[in-house]
Each structure stands twice: as C-alpha cells, then as structure tokens.
Motif scaffolding. Structure first.
Motif, PDB file in Angstrom:
ATOM      1  N   GLN A 279       0.445  -1.430  -0.114  1.00 30.91           N
ATOM      2  CA  GLN A 279      -0.518  -0.036  -0.019  1.00 30.91           C
ATOM      3  C   GLN A 279       0.711   1.272  -0.065  1.00 30.91           C
ATOM      4  N   THR A 280       1.146   2.009  -0.970  1.00 29.84           N
ATOM      5  CA  THR A 280       1.777   3.014  -1.584  1.00 29.84           C
ATOM      6  C   THR A 280       0.911   4.392  -1.008  1.00 29.84           C
ATOM      7  N   THR A 281       1.444   5.484   0.136  1.00 28.59           N
ATOM      8  CA  THR A 281       0.472   6.549   0.009  1.00 28.59           C
ATOM      9  C   THR A 281       1.615   8.151   0.256  1.00 28.59           C
ATOM     10  N   LEU A 282       1.339   9.237   0.058  1.00 33.32           N
ATOM     11  CA  LEU A 282       1.837   9.868  -0.049  1.00 33.32           C
ATOM     12  C   LEU A 282       1.354  11.337   0.795  1.00 33.32           C
ATOM     13  N   ASP A 283       1.615  11.887   1.758  1.00 34.35           N
ATOM     14  CA  ASP A 283       0.609  12.062   2.885  1.00 34.35           C
ATOM     15  C   ASP A 283      -0.199  11.628   3.397  1.00 34.35           C
ATOM     16  N   GLY A 284      -0.349   9.917   3.493  1.00 37.16           N
ATOM     17  CA  GLY A 284      -0.951   9.280   3.918  1.00 37.16           C
ATOM     18  C   GLY A 284      -2.418   9.708   2.622  1.00 37.16           C
ATOM     19  N   ILE A 285      -2.125   9.950   1.599  1.00 35.81           N
ATOM     20  CA  ILE A 285      -3.317  10.001   0.678  1.00 35.81           C
ATOM     21  C   ILE A 285      -2.400   8.664  -0.354  1.00 35.81           C
ATOM     22  N   THR A 286      -3.324   7.361  -0.888  1.00 38.13           N
ATOM     23  CA  THR A 286      -3.084   6.756  -1.697  1.00 38.13           C
ATOM     24  C   THR A 286      -2.711   6.942  -3.075  1.00 38.13           C
ATOM     25  N   LEU A 287      -1.910   6.604  -4.010  1.00 36.10           N
ATOM     26  CA  LEU A 287      -1.658   6.819  -4.996  1.00 36.10           C
ATOM     27  C   LEU A 287      -2.269   6.505  -6.157  1.00 36.10           C
ATOM     28  N   ALA A 288      -2.591   7.009  -7.245  1.00 34.56           N
ATOM     29  CA  ALA A 288      -3.130   6.284  -8.349  1.00 34.56           C
ATOM     30  C   ALA A 288      -1.849   5.852  -9.315  1.00 34.56           C
ATOM     31  N   SER A 289      -1.854   4.929  -9.374  1.00 37.66           N
ATOM     32  CA  SER A 289      -1.224   3.580 -10.608  1.00 37.66           C
ATOM     33  C   SER A 289      -1.543   2.940 -11.682  1.00 37.66           C
ATOM     34  N   ILE A 290      -0.581   3.322 -12.948  1.00 38.47           N
ATOM     35  CA  ILE A 290      -1.154   2.844 -14.303  1.00 38.47           C
ATOM     36  C   ILE A 290      -0.588   1.169 -14.300  1.00 38.47           C
ATOM     37  N   SER A 291       1.027   1.037 -13.911  1.00 41.60           N
ATOM     38  CA  SER A 291       1.843   0.592 -13.457  1.00 41.60           C
ATOM     39  C   SER A 291       2.522  -0.259 -14.729  1.00 41.60           C
ATOM     40  N   ASP A 292       2.955  -1.636 -15.227  1.00 41.60           N
ATOM     41  CA  ASP A 292       3.694  -2.139 -16.332  1.00 41.60           C
ATOM     42  C   ASP A 292       2.138  -1.258 -17.792  1.00 41.60           C
ATOM     43  N   GLY A 293       2.702  -0.206 -18.886  1.00 44.91           N
ATOM     44  CA  GLY A 293       3.047  -0.009 -19.661  1.00 44.91           C
ATOM     45  C   GLY A 293       1.328  -0.192 -19.472  1.00 44.91           C
ATOM     46  N   GLY A 294       0.250   0.115 -19.002  1.00 47.93           N
ATOM     47  CA  GLY A 294      -1.292   0.522 -19.097  1.00 47.93           C
ATOM     48  C   GLY A 294      -1.581  -0.983 -18.613  1.00 47.93           C
ATOM     49  N   SER A 295      -0.630  -1.516 -17.859  1.00 50.34           N
ATOM     50  CA  SER A 295      -1.838  -3.151 -17.009  1.00 50.34           C
ATOM     51  C   SER A 295      -2.802  -2.782 -16.024  1.00 50.34           C
ATOM     52  N   ILE A 296      -2.516  -1.795 -15.222  1.00 51.00           N
ATOM     53  CA  ILE A 296      -3.269  -0.881 -14.315  1.00 51.00           C
ATOM     54  C   ILE A 296      -3.585  -1.981 -13.140  1.00 51.00           C
ATOM     55  N   ARG A 297      -2.417  -2.485 -12.877  1.00 54.11           N
ATOM     56  CA  ARG A 297      -2.459  -3.075 -11.124  1.00 54.11           C
ATOM     57  C   ARG A 297      -1.983  -2.092  -9.955  1.00 54.11           C
ATOM     58  N   ARG A 298      -1.793  -2.675  -8.561  1.00 52.68           N
ATOM     59  CA  ARG A 298      -2.059  -2.446  -7.369  1.00 52.68           C
ATOM     60  C   ARG A 298      -0.647  -1.561  -7.142  1.00 52.68           C
ATOM     61  N   ARG A 299       0.525  -2.337  -8.048  1.00 49.72           N
ATOM     62  CA  ARG A 299       2.300  -2.164  -7.961  1.00 49.72           C
ATOM     63  C   ARG A 299       1.483  -0.576  -8.118  1.00 49.72           C
ATOM     64  N   VAL A 300       2.393  -0.154  -7.155  1.00 48.88           N
ATOM     65  CA  VAL A 300       2.827   2.213  -7.596  1.00 48.88           C
ATOM     66  C   VAL A 300       4.241   1.989  -7.971  1.00 48.88           C
ATOM     67  N   ASN A 301       4.584   2.761  -9.566  1.00 52.82           N
ATOM     68  CA  ASN A 301       5.676   3.084  -9.954  1.00 52.82           C
ATOM     69  C   ASN A 301       6.452   3.963  -9.578  1.00 52.82           C
ATOM     70  N   LEU A 302       7.327   4.073  -8.315  1.00 54.47           N
ATOM     71  CA  LEU A 302       7.853   4.328  -7.559  1.00 54.47           C
ATOM     72  C   LEU A 302       9.358   4.917  -8.928  1.00 54.47           C
ATOM     73  N   GLN A 303       9.266   4.364  -9.342  1.00 53.30           N
ATOM     74  CA  GLN A 303      10.676   5.071 -10.737  1.00 53.30           C
ATOM     75  C   GLN A 303      10.166   6.834 -11.285  1.00 53.30           C
ATOM     76  N   ASN A 304       8.577   7.256 -11.835  1.00 49.09           N
ATOM     77  CA  ASN A 304       8.454   8.094 -11.719  1.00 49.09           C
ATOM     78  C   ASN A 304       8.165   9.742 -10.200  1.00 49.09           C
ATOM     79  N   ILE A 305       8.429   9.038  -9.422  1.00 51.61           N
ATOM     80  CA  ILE A 305       8.305  10.360  -8.529  1.00 51.61           C
ATOM     81  C   ILE A 305       9.959  10.875  -8.320  1.00 51.61           C
ATOM     82  N   PRO A 306      10.335  11.864  -8.225  1.00 51.71           N
ATOM     83  CA  PRO A 306      11.713  11.996  -8.008  1.00 51.71           C
ATOM     84  C   PRO A 306      12.455  12.135  -6.880  1.00 51.71           C
ATOM     85  N   ALA A 307      12.982  11.474  -6.281  1.00 52.78           N
ATOM     86  CA  ALA A 307      13.425  11.585  -4.878  1.00 52.78           C
ATOM     87  C   ALA A 307      13.438  12.770  -3.934  1.00 52.78           C
TER      88      ALA A 307
END
Length: 656
Positions: free
Chosen positions: A145-173
């Motif tokens: 479960q991935t959140t930003l300031d407690g808010i759940t993040l949307a994620s399209i995952s691998d090339g539009g597969s729309i899975r639960r995993r969040v692509n953290l490569q898209n969020i700069p450190a």
C-alpha cells in the motif's frame, strides 16, 4: 553525511576543525576505511575506529594545554539522521525510514524507488538499469500500500496494465523528505497492505529557518552505444545525456507562519543495451562433423563439443526523459496547534525506444572449424523483429491536509486526488527467411559459446546475401494505447494520549473513503502478412550487427493491407474498465508501560466494485460490454506487543 549513508557507519568529529575543509574526489573501488582516508585527503584528522560501527575523527594538530577537561569548549559534531531514528522509535512495530538530503544525493538516488532499495529487506524490481517497483521481504509489489502524506496514489503500472503496484520510478527523490516502510501493521494502517505500507512524506519549508535554495546540473555518459545512430531513428544519442534539479523554499508572514516548498527535475539520458537469448536446444556432432542420431550428448560417438541450434541476439536504443515539479504551501500559526497545507505535483516521463532482434535457427547438416568455444554452421532460418515505442506517462496529484493538536490529542483531515495517464504508439514488425544451402547461395553463421552454453553470433558470412534471400512479413501491427487511472481519497484520524512520552491508556480511531476509476484501451491495427519485406529492411552501419534491421522510421504503412476484422476484434478485446469504492473505519487501543506496550485494534473494510469487460463468443469480441460487480465487508483485527529489554534488545510480537 553521504559517506555515512552509503556505508552505514556513524561519524563524530570536531565541527570547528571541519568547517573549512573540502573532501577529495573518489574514483574506483575501495573498502570503507580506504575511502575515508581518501576523502579526508590531509593529516587534519586521526581516525579512531575502535568500534566497527562508529568512527571518531580526532584532530591531529590539537595543542596540549593545561586547561582542565571541564573548562574546554566541546566542539564535537555528531552526524546522524534524527528523523529516521524518531520514526523508528515512535512506532511500536517494525519500520525502516530513509530521509532525503540534497547534498548527500549528488549523483545518487534519482527516484523514490532507488531511495527505498537502500533499506534492509527491500528489493528493487528493475526496469533496465533502474528499479521501478519494490518488493519487501520477497512479497509481490501488488501487495504493498503506497501513500503520499497518507493519501493513496494512483498507478497505471507496466505499460497500462493497471495493477496495484505503484511505479516509484516516476516520483523523484527530492519531492519527499522522509519515506518509511512499515513491515508490521496495526489497525491504523490500510487493510490492503500485505507486503508493506510505503508512506512518503512531502518536504516542508519548516525544515529550514528561512530561504533555502539548491540547484544541481549534471552530465551523463553511458558507455554502451547499442544501435543508436545506426537504426535510422533520428534524435537518439549514442552516449550523452544531461539533467538538472532544483529545490527552493522560504518562510514568510508576520511570524513566519507561512512556508512554500518547490522542487523541479529535468533529465534526459540514454539506455542502450545489447542482449543475448539462449534456448535449451543444441547440436551434437561426431568426430567427423556429422550430426548424431538421436541428436543428444548421451549418444555414443559425441566429439565432446556443444554447438548451438539457436543463436538469438539484439540491441535496444532508449532515449529516456523526465520533466516536472512539485509545490507545497503550508500554514502553521504560532501557539494555536493548527497547521494546514496544499500540495500539487506533475511529472512526465517519456521514452523513444527501438528494439531489433534477430533469431537464427542453425541447421544440423554440417559444421566447420569447430572448437569447444566456437564454430560455423548453416543458417536454416533467420527471423528479424523490429519494435518501436513512443510512450509517455503523466503522474499528477493534488493533496491537502488540516491538522490540529494539543498536548494530548491530534486530529488530522486529509484529502487528495491523484491520477496517471499513459500513451504509447508501438509499431511491431517481424519477417523471416529460409536461405538456400546449395552452393554459393548458402549463408553461414560463426558463433562463440561459453561455459554456460550461451551462444553469441560473431559473424554472418554474407549479410547482403542473407538480406536478399527472400524475407517475407510474418507480423505487421500497430498499437495506440491509452490508459487512465484516478484515485480520490478522504480520511480523518484522531488520536489521544499517543505521544512518544505518553504512558497509560490511549487510542486512535478514524475512517476513510476512497474511489478508484481505471480504464484501459488500445486501438490495434493488424495487417495481412506474407508480402515481401526486403524493401523495408537494411543493413545497419555498425560493427558486427546481428542481422538486417527494419526501417521503422520510413516504413510504408500505406502499402500494407489492413485486416479490418482482426483489428476490430483485438481493439474490442483490449478494452476494460474497473471502478472501486472503499469505506473503512478503525479503532486501536494502546496501553503503554515504562518498557512495554500493548496495542489491540480492529479495522473494517467495506469494498464494492464494478468491472466492465468485452463479451466474447469464445474467440472473438462480439462488440458488447459485460458488467461484473461484487463487494465484501471484512473485519481485520490486529494485536501488537513490544517489550524493551536491557542492552537495546527489543521484542516485537505481532498478529494481524
């Protein structure tokens, strides 16, 4: 700090002595202490490493004086990560935290995924040379479960597969200041977290006393050239890239009660690679170069040398880009217990990539110049694959919170909407040929084979002869993918008597509403196969290419014959939509003694969903959309016990 973060060693030193010192650059590989000696670069410090996890740097030039120990000024500086320790100590479970610091990340982690892979028990699931998702203790990324300031993040995952995993490569450190991974759970945490809760906390202007500014520009050189420059795809760099990032924050207002934090990121780099595939299929010859029957190493008469039956290789040229930023406005009036913030972020990642892949099935009718590591065989069949991707992914969010606290209670209201969009155009073409093995029409493949029995093509006897042997199209296709996911989230949390120094009875309670809407669609164009492909192919101007390439930049799509029925059916089959709503509430009871803590709680999740999927007649889409719905209500109890023994030994017992 960078040395401490990378090695895990804690450093103490005299701050006044170090004020005007600059570290020396490091090159190559070395152990921790060699690196530290090199960084210091002078005789200013003596390294005291009597404790293997804690290093003290003592000033060599310190003059002995008759001043008593009590009268001396204490200039000892301890370099540590206070927020990381605070989070770990305050949570009555197992949590690991990474904090971001601009200076310690020069040329270091560029995404949240890279940051989190530095923590114990965390594995990066890589995309090329970078982690994209993370797995905690080997559990699937879909169960985090991935959140930003407690808010759940949307994620399209691998090339539009729309899975639960969040692509953290898209969020700069640099967008976040503290990122925590919770590995055990109480009722306060989301019920969807089976692997871990990944909670990212935005950076705050109140981390600085006033104006803060940081700008970093850098160049990138990648050693692997791949087929960039030879594949007729314009704009692809063989080696060079560049990037820049900036962070600005300030506080303002009559009592500095307002703060603003902004960050910006741009990066363009190449990721060119070469790959080899190996099927478990080989040729076995006798001492006269004749194939064994049956073709197996167990057949008597084998010469002891393995020859490949398949040789597959290819190259990838990738041009990767990132652009975007985040801004956060905060309000913290003095002596009120109130605080509020509004945050927005928008990042885009896009990629232009080209893949060429050549597969060769080698005939068993003869072998020449065979050694244990090399040889030459007929090419029985050659297959060329060309694929080009032009995708982009937009990651966006708007979040807000309103908090109140006094000496014993806290109340937090948080709300946000996050969304991702994905677009991709992918041409995909394959062709194959069966060259003649008669006389001067034959084409040979020279190979090498290693101890792991992985074969590599080193030369083709006549590339022009191979190209003109009569390639015909096997697959001709284009896809236009478009995917979207949006998540709206509201939550209210209340705690009483749960401060770090509180004892006795306390509790936490709250509720949450979350709505998810995801759509996947793909306009697919399939063309008739079998036509001549030679005019669409060329021999690339590069050292030892694996075979002919497709010219996808100038490919004659208008000369292909569209298979309208197949295109319509595959387009309809690619569509789906999923909508989900969640309501949950929790109560968590805490009791804390001096050295022990007991937490018992329950969370109830109520979920309903609707799925829209294409109807089929068993093989083809009928053009109708079926709706499936369902839901559940699940109670999720949890129990945690923590006891602190002497000598920093802590017992955690958790059931959830």
């Amino acid at each position: 700090m960078a040395f401490s973060r990378q090695t895990g060693l804690h450093i103490a030193f005299d701050g006044k002595v170090a004020d005007n010192l600059r570290s020396a650059p490091l090159y190559g590989k070395m152990d921790n202490f060699s690196a530290l000696h090199k960084l210091l670069g002078t005789n200013t410090f003596k390294i005291d490493a009597s404790n293997q996890n804690f290093i003290t740097l003592r000033a060599k030039t310190a003059q002995k004086t008759k001043t008593s120990e009590q009268a001396r000024e204490d200039n000892l500086t301890v370099q540590g990560h206070r927020r990381e320790l605070r989070t770990k100590r305050n949570f009555a479970g197992v949590v690991d935290t990474a904090t971001y610091d601009d200076l310690s990340n020069l040329g270091g982690a560029t995404s949240i995924a890279q940051m989190l892979t530095q923590l114990p028990g965390v594995t990066g699931i890589r995309n090329g040379d970078e982690p994209r998702y993370i797995s905690v203790r080997g559990v699937s990324s879909d169960l985090n479960q991935t959140t930003l300031d407690g808010i759940t993040l949307a994620s399209i995952s691998d090339g539009g597969s729309i899975r639960r995993r969040v692509n953290l490569q898209n969020i700069p450190a640099e967008m976040t200041g503290e990122d925590s991974i919770y590995k055990t759970f109480t009722a306060e945490q989301d019920g969807g977290a089976i692997g871990a809760v990944i909670d990212m906390n935005p950076r705050s202007a109140f981390d600085h006393k006033g104006l803060y500014k940081y700008i970093n520009a850098y160049g990138i050189y990648s050693t692997e050239k791949g087929s960039a420059g030879a594949n007729k795809i314009p704009g692809m760099s063989p080696h060079l890239g560049q990037g820049a990032k900036a962070v600005f924050s300030d506080r303002f207002g009559k009592n500095n009660e307002f703060g603003i934090m902004t960050s910006f990121r741009y990066q363009k780099r190449t990721r060119n690679t070469s790959k080899t595939w190996q099927e478990d299929s080989y040729n076995y010859y006798d001492t006269k170069g004749k194939i064994l029957k049956p073709n197996a190493s167990t057949t008597p008469g084998w010469n002891g040398m393995t020859a490949p039956r398949y040789v597959d290789g290819g190259s990838y040229s990738n041009d990767l880009n990132t652009l975007g930023g985040a801004a956060r406005l905060e309000w913290r009036p003095k002596n009120t217990g109130l605080s509020a913030s509004v945050m927005g972020y928008a990042y885009q990642r896009w990629e232009d990539s080209f893949m060429e892949h050549n597969e060769y099935l080698l005939d068993d009718t003869g072998i020449w110049n065979q050694t244990p590591t090399s040889g030459r065989e007929y090419i029985y069949r050659a297959r060329t694959i060309g694929r080009k991707d032009n995708w982009k992914m937009n990651t966006n969010g708007v979040l807000g919170n309103l908090n109140w606290h006094d000496n014993i209670s806290t109340l937090k209201l948080r709300a946000g909407y996050t969304w991702e969009d994905y677009f991709n155009h992918e041409p995909y073409v394959t062709a194959r040929v069966y060259p003649s093995e008669k006389g001067n029409k034959a084409v040979f493949a020279d190979y090498t084979i290693d101890k792991e029995r992985v074969a590599t093509l080193t030369d083709i006897s006549d590339m022009n002869k191979l190209l003109n042997s009569g390639y015909t199209f096997q697959t001709v296709q284009q896809e236009y993918d478009r995917d979207h996911e949006g998540v709206a989230n509201v939550r209210l949390d209340y705690t009483r008597n749960l401060n770090p120094d509180s004892h006795g009875f306390g509790f936490a309670s709250g509720f949450e509403w979350r709505s998810l809407d995801a759509t996947n669609s793909s306009n697919q164009l399939w063309y008739n196969s079998g036509g001549d492909a030679t005019s669409s192919m060329f021999i690339p101007d590069m050292k030892n290419p694996n075979g002919p390439f497709f010219d996808l930049t100038h490919f004659a799509w208008d000369k292909q014959t569209l298979d309208a029925d197949k295109s319509r059916s595959y387009t309809q089959l690619a569509y789906f939509r999923y909508k989900e709503q969640l309501f949950d509430g929790y109560v968590s009871l805490h009791y804390k003694w001096r050295h022990s803590q007991l937490i018992a709680g329950v969370r109830a999740d109520a979920v309903n969903f609707n799925a829209f999927i294409p109807e089929t007649d068993g093989a083809n889409a009928t053009g109708k959309i079926n709706k499936k719905n369902g839901g559940y209500i699940n109670p999720l109890p949890s129990l945690t016990f923590v006891h602190e023994f002497p000598r920093d030994l802590i017992l955690h017992a958790v059931y959830s």
